[in-house]
Design an enzyme around this catalytic site. Structure first.
Site, PDB file in Angstrom:
ATOM      1  N   CYS A  22      87.441 -31.925  42.619  1.00  0.00           N
ATOM      2  CA  CYS A  22      88.275 -31.384  41.558  1.00  0.00           C
ATOM      3  C   CYS A  22      89.756 -31.462  41.889  1.00  0.00           C
ATOM      4  CB  CYS A  22      87.877 -29.936  41.280  1.00  0.00           C
ATOM      5  SG  CYS A  22      89.001 -29.087  40.187  1.00  0.00           S
ATOM      6  N   CYS A  25      89.496 -33.240  38.370  1.00  0.00           N
ATOM      7  CA  CYS A  25      90.160 -32.485  37.295  1.00  0.00           C
ATOM      8  C   CYS A  25      91.682 -32.436  37.405  1.00  0.00           C
ATOM      9  CB  CYS A  25      89.694 -31.039  37.274  1.00  0.00           C
ATOM     10  SG  CYS A  25      87.980 -30.792  37.679  1.00  0.00           S
ATOM     11  N   LYS A  60      93.534 -35.898  37.273  1.00  0.00           N
ATOM     12  CA  LYS A  60      93.292 -36.557  35.986  1.00  0.00           C
ATOM     13  C   LYS A  60      93.988 -35.818  34.851  1.00  0.00           C
ATOM     14  CE  LYS A  60      89.902 -34.216  33.503  1.00  0.00           C
ATOM     15  NZ  LYS A  60      88.534 -34.156  33.923  1.00  0.00           N
ATOM     16  N   TYR A  78      82.703 -39.814  30.901  1.00  0.00           N
ATOM     17  CA  TYR A  78      83.992 -39.199  30.584  1.00  0.00           C
ATOM     18  C   TYR A  78      85.058 -39.615  31.572  1.00  0.00           C
ATOM     19  CZ  TYR A  78      83.499 -35.371  34.019  1.00  0.00           C
ATOM     20  OH  TYR A  78      83.391 -34.634  35.168  1.00  0.00           O
ATOM     21  N   GLU A 107      88.504 -41.123  30.305  1.00  0.00           N
ATOM     22  CA  GLU A 107      89.727 -40.395  30.648  1.00  0.00           C
ATOM     23  C   GLU A 107      90.706 -41.301  31.400  1.00  0.00           C
ATOM     24  OE1 GLU A 107      88.071 -35.786  30.986  1.00  0.00           O
ATOM     25  OE2 GLU A 107      88.212 -36.994  32.798  1.00  0.00           O
ATOM     26  N   HIS A 139      97.912 -18.458  12.069  1.00  0.00           N
ATOM     27  CA  HIS A 139      98.611 -19.499  11.330  1.00  0.00           C
ATOM     28  C   HIS A 139      99.969 -19.765  11.931  1.00  0.00           C
ATOM     29  CE1 HIS A 139      99.102 -22.015   7.886  1.00  0.00           C
ATOM     30  NE2 HIS A 139     100.185 -21.397   7.483  1.00  0.00           N
ATOM     31  N   GLU A 142      92.672 -22.393  13.775  1.00  0.00           N
ATOM     32  CA  GLU A 142      92.336 -21.615  12.584  1.00  0.00           C
ATOM     33  C   GLU A 142      91.457 -22.424  11.627  1.00  0.00           C
ATOM     34  OE1 GLU A 142      95.410 -20.674   9.665  1.00  0.00           O
ATOM     35  OE2 GLU A 142      96.608 -22.387  10.317  1.00  0.00           O
TER      36      GLU A 142
END
Lengths: 567, 513
Positions: free
Chosen positions: B77, B82, B85, B219, B223, B488, B493
């Protein structure tokens, strides 16, 4: 009413309501029932309609009788009016309500008229949010964030000439274009949904009747069975010499044709801090004059942290000061103004020169000049707000109110929209679902964004007592900020739990990037009864900012160090 | 044993008496807990155990990649996963921001270029600070860190080998295996190992990878190809079958379509056959189009293999001591409490069979394991509803079931799918194409319509998804979702405004605001 033979006989005995009863006999009954299913989603009988409005079966009808809905539906038919519903105000709430009512087959008129600001600014259909609120402010906030992104980008390997400047006109033009498209979109939507729209100022003249005055002064009169007030609010002025002549408000800022230059923002509402934040973010010299506290009504620890971040990023704060006089030194776009202010503590007087003074000290409900006295709608004399019951009904039964003009309710677009939609459904669709004003999530788009849902820490202490709440908190450092090495441990997360109720999360507070995006889902979770234990059992998404909430281990009570190290 | 004594003596000068007492306290083992692997899971487990006053050691040893890349403490990681990346993804996003900024009034003089030699060292410096941070944390928490390669001798004994080949023997009451996984190479393809690199190398390259071919559609593949394209490189992806296996396939297509529209090239249904090095130093890659059988080739500066990861079990001697493995996956079989088939030996993280290969699950599993071993806890790790986010140029966040999986479990008629194509407000002024920004909520059809799966593509997908993951954990229903007020203006939302069902066939495009 559609029913079977046996029910029909009962109805004969209940002459009081004198319903039209259609009895379904076994041979053709199933056919009818299929059609009923298609129309109402209900196959069983009895199936009750009142004035073309579907109520439901036996239970629903009894319920409607109990809560008075049935009576209301029955009353609606007696008089004939031009419209079923007139909505005064074409903002988020008014438009949502009128469109929903029209979708339910009602004849609806919506009136919208923007009274120009003292500076002469005016705008199109859609109300505050679209024209002079959420939309332009978030776009300008985005412009400011992109300024930070530009600085960051160099640390991440992007190369271009040092000289980068912001051009106000380019920004205003593209934002105005977008808003124009939204205004147009609303017009089209109203037309598609058969809502009549009038660009006129509405005033009650007698019960069930309004006068509509258009731009050229032409008057027309319209009647309706029901009315919804959704006129919203407009910025308050200070009532000191020079304020209306020389100052602007948020109503003017978003379409200001020239760069405001060195700006003084008066006030510490979220509008004030947001405007000050993005003006500073696009490179302007900005000062905020604060009378007492920041972001009244919000968690004060969070408010101060958001303010401190602004201060660290170049926004100057003058506290505690109130302005006493604004004078013009030079005309121009922008000109030059002299501001005199007085300390609320020491009484010390100071003077300063600014190109623009933006007043953001609060907003007043637009309820004073719409003839509410003519129909007897009570308002709060102090702030012009309209008290309503939990169904948004005023003291005058056929007049309802939604949005920012409501007393003691949230001044938020999505709340107004939800209230408007649900109101229309209750009025015209026999629904009983009320708008829930509890645990409303919201976000302040200050430079470091602040998202929250539920109670502030102060409010929780007040409600449950200090010993009965547990506050978990942590600072954190977003991964994106590490490489540009900025804002280490400036972001902050906090949850307030009720120890008496299984550590249920009663307050959620997040100060950091993308606060709105982070907060929304937590808002749903709080609605679903989120507890600290569930938070701990949820897996984080790595690497994000939001994951900080799944690993909160330090209580405020403990006083332990909350700076985040490593990952 | 002589070696062991000497070893101990060198590490911590201690008198005979102290040693004896310590041995007694710890059941005559050197340590209460020995963790093999200093990645996210191993570190979390060891630190948590030390909190209970236990004597803990972590063995971490990074075997160089075939290209010779090495790194410090913290595991995949932090060093090759992670963290780098997402930082490089951020670099790519900032490239987009520079373009957007001009629409928002920022005047930026051309030309705008990207320099790998600024980005990569900046990312690497940050990683090194994390490596250091982990070292400090271990020290603070009194966890012994040993930069040694561990392998099992029996249920309580580990052989540790240093960089220089020096062997020592350590004993422990409990052993946790957390050695993670490493990228696979398609060794049957000539030239793959000699000329190719993997995600273990890409973040540590000393110069820009240039024109890059990424092989694979995991992935990791997408990525990497995504951020390489984003920083202005010519990047292609070669896909044998489907993208993002295991993820919702409708979303996977949106993700790859978006990449395609932003300049990543895709070679669908193609399989590389060999890699050769040309005299110019560039790489000539030959491949077969699996549909037509046609051969094709092109030259690249870099070939990145991202065809999957293999558990790092080779050197552990697991089967010798009787730890049961899954033959197919090569991973260690574990029960709900992370126990292997051998008492006192546990496995967490990417190496444990059937577990999600995610940092936060490894961390949580490690912590909970330590609490069960030493803290009288009985709480098990809940692997249900684990949220995750793919940091492709169009980010994809998800939690719960894919639509396919929901249909498989509940039947087409048993589920209701709400969906919407939305436009993030920031895209409007920036004049960006939002046709891939999409939300999908898979619900049970009956009752209050409990949410089974949540899928979101768009900016900040990870931030958006986290809260909804929580809501789903709370048993959220569509009805509750609708009763929540939106924030908002945000993208999130749009989720609580979902109202078009897939079944209705209506246009799910959000209009207005």
């Amino acid at each position: 009413m559609f029913c079977n033979n046996r029910v029909a006989k009962c109805c004969d005995r209940q002459k009081t309501l004198n319903p039209f009863v259609s009895t379904l006999f076994s041979d053709e009954g199933s056919n009818f029932q299929d059609i009923l299913l298609e129309i109402t989603g209900q196959k069983t009988v009895p199936n009750v309609f009142v004035n073309k409005t579907h109520v439901g079966g036996c239970d629903k009808t009894l319920q409607a009788h109990k809560d008075g809905m049935l009576q209301k539906l029955l009353e609606g038919s007696n008089e004939t009016y031009e419209y079923d519903l007139i909505v005064i105000g074409g903002g988020s709430g008014g438009l949502a309500c009128s469109k929903e009512a029209a979708t339910l087959g009602k004849k609806v008129l919506v009136l919208d008229y923007v009274v120009p600001t003292p500076k002469g600014t005016t705008w199109g259909l859609g109300g505050t949010c679209v024209n002079v609120g959420c939309i332009p402010k978030k776009l300008m906030h985005q412009a400011a964030l992109l300024g930070t992104a530009l600085k960051d980008s160099r640390n991440f390997g992007w190369e271009y000439e040092e000289k980068v400047k912001h051009n106000w006109q380019t920004m205003i033009e593209s934002i105005s274009n977008y808003i124009g498209s939204l205004n147009w979109g609303y017009r089209v939507e109203l037309r598609d949904k058969n809502v009549t729209y009038m660009n006129s100022y509405a005033e009650f003249v007698e019960p069930h009747k309004i006068k509509a005055t258009n731009k050229r002064g032409k008057e027309t009169f319209h009647t309706a069975a029901k009315f919804v007030l959704a006129t919203g609010e407009r910025p308050r002025y200070l009532g000191i010499p020079g304020d209306k002549e020389y100052c602007i408000t948020s109503d003017d800022l978003f379409s200001l044709p020239y760069c405001p230059g060195k700006t003084l923002v008066i006030g510490a509402s979220y509008v004030a801090l947001e405007c000050a934040g993005f003006l500073a973010g696009i490179g302007l010299d900005v000062t905020v004059m604060v009378r007492s506290i920041l972001l009244r009504g919000f968690d004060q620890e969070m408010a101060e942290r958001a303010g401190t971040y602004m201060k660290d990023h170049g926004v100057k704060f003058m506290r505690p000061f109130v302005p006493t006089k604004i004078e013009q030194l030079e005309e121009g776009t922008p000109g030059k103004l002299k501001v005199t202010a007085k300390s609320t503590e020491s009484g010390e007087m100071i003077e300063g020169e600014y190109n623009t003074v933006l007043i953001a000290v609060g907003r007043d409900a637009c309820t004073g000049k719409i003839g509410l006295d003519k129909v007897g709608v009570e308002i709060n004399e102090k702030n012009g707000k309209v008290p309503v019951n939990d169904e948004e009904q005023t003291n005058v039964p056929y007049i309802y109110a939604i949005g920012d003009i409501l007393e003691g309710k949230w001044e938020l677009t999505p709340v107004a929209i939800q209230a408007g939609k649900l109101l229309a459904r209750r009025l015209f669709d026999g629904s009983s679902l009320k708008c829930d004003y509890v645990n409303v999530p919201t976000t302040v788009f200050t430079p470091l964004e602040y998202g929250c849902c539920g109670l502030s820490e102060e409010k929780a202490i007040e409600l449950y007592g200090e010993e009965n709440i547990e506050v978990y908190h942590s600072l954190f450092w977003p991964l994106e900020c590490t490489v540009p090495s900025r804002d280490n441990n400036k972001c902050y997360s906090k949850i307030v739990c009720n120890k008496l109720d299984n550590e249920r999360v009663v307050g959620f507070h997040y100060l950091g990037p993308n606060a709105g995006e982070v907060t929304q889902g937590f808002g749903v979770a709080i609605k679903c009864g989120l507890t600290k234990e569930l938070l701990d059992n949820t897996t984080g998404i790595h690497p994000t900012c939001a994951e900080v909430f799944t690993t909160l281990g330090i209580t405020k009570r403990s006083g332990a160090d909350i700076t985040q190290k490593g990952c | 044993m002589a070696a062991l004594c000497k070893w101990r003596h060198r590490l911590k000068p201690a008198g005979f008496f102290q040693n004896a007492v310590r041995r007694q306290l710890s059941d005559n083992y050197d340590y209460d807990l020995l963790v093999i692997g200093g990645g996210s899971g191993g570190l979390a487990c060891s630190k948590e155990a030390a909190q209970f006053g236990k004597k803990v050691a972590v063995l971490d040893y990074v075997e160089s990649s075939p290209k010779g890349t090495k790194w410090g403490l913290g595991g995949t990681c932090v060093n090759v996963g992670c963290i780098p990346k997402k930082l490089m993804h951020q670099a790519a996003l900032l490239g987009g921001a520079v373009k957007d900024a001009q629409k928002y009034g920022w005047r930026i003089p051309s030309p705008i270029t990207h320099d790998w030699l600024t980005m990569a060292p900046a990312v690497q410096d940050y990683i090194r600070s994390l490596n250091w941070g982990h070292r400090v944390q271990l020290q603070d928490k009194k966890v012994k860190y040993l930069n040694l390669k561990g392998s099992l001798m029996d249920g309580h004994t580990v052989k540790a080998v240093s960089k220089t080949g020096k062997e020592s023997v350590l004993t422990a009451g409990n052993i946790v295996i957390a050695t993670g996984g490493r990228p696979k190479y398609p060794t049957h393809i000539p030239g793959s190992l000699e000329y190719g690199i993997s995600s273990d190398d890409i973040f540590w390259l000393k110069e820009s990878p240039g024109k890059t071919l990424v092989v694979g559609a995991s992935y990791i593949a997408l990525e990497c190809a995504g951020f390489l394209t984003g920083i202005g490189l010519d990047a292609s992806v070669m896909v044998r079958s489907i993208p993002l296996r295991g993820f919702d396939q409708q979303i996977a297509c949106l993700v790859t379509d978006y990449m395609g529209s932003y300049g990543t090239k895709f070679h669908w249904k193609c399989s590389p056959s060999k890699v050769e090095k040309l005299e110019t130093g560039r790489l000539l890659v030959s491949w077969t189009d699996l549909d037509s059988g046609k051969e094709d080739q092109d030259t690249f500066d870099t070939v990145l293999w991202a065809v999957g990861r293999a558990p790092e079990t080779r050197a552990l001697n697991l089967e010798k001591v009787g730890v049961k493995m899954n033959r197919e996956t090569g991973k260690v079989c574990v029960s709900a409490d992370e126990a292997t088939s051998v008492p006192h030996i546990y496995a967490i993280g990417d190496i444990a069979d059937g577990r999600p290969e995610l940092t936060p699950t490894a961390i949580q599993a490690g912590k909970l394991l330590a609490r069960r071993l030493f803290g009288k806890s009985s709480e098990l790790m809940d692997y249900d509803c684990v949220p995750t986010t793919v940091f492709t140029p169009l980010e994809y966040g998800s939690v719960g079931l894919s639509e396919e999986e929901a249909v498989r479990r509940h039947g087409e008629d048993g589920i209701e799918v709400f969906h919407a194509f939305y436009k993030p407000l920031e895209f409007t002024v920036a004049e960006r194409d939002a046709s891939h920004c999409y939300i999908k909520m898979v619900c049970l059809r009956e009752g209050a319509r409990r949410i089974l799966g949540f899928h979101f593509t768009g900016p900040n997908a990870g931030e958006v998804t986290q809260g909804f993951a929580l809501a789903i954990k709370c048993g959220a229903t569509y009805t509750q979702l609708m009763a929540t007020v939106g924030i908002h203006p945000t993208s999130a939302e749009e989720i609580i405004k979902l109202h078009i069902t897939k079944r209705s066939g209506l246009d799910p495009t959000v209009t207005g605001c």
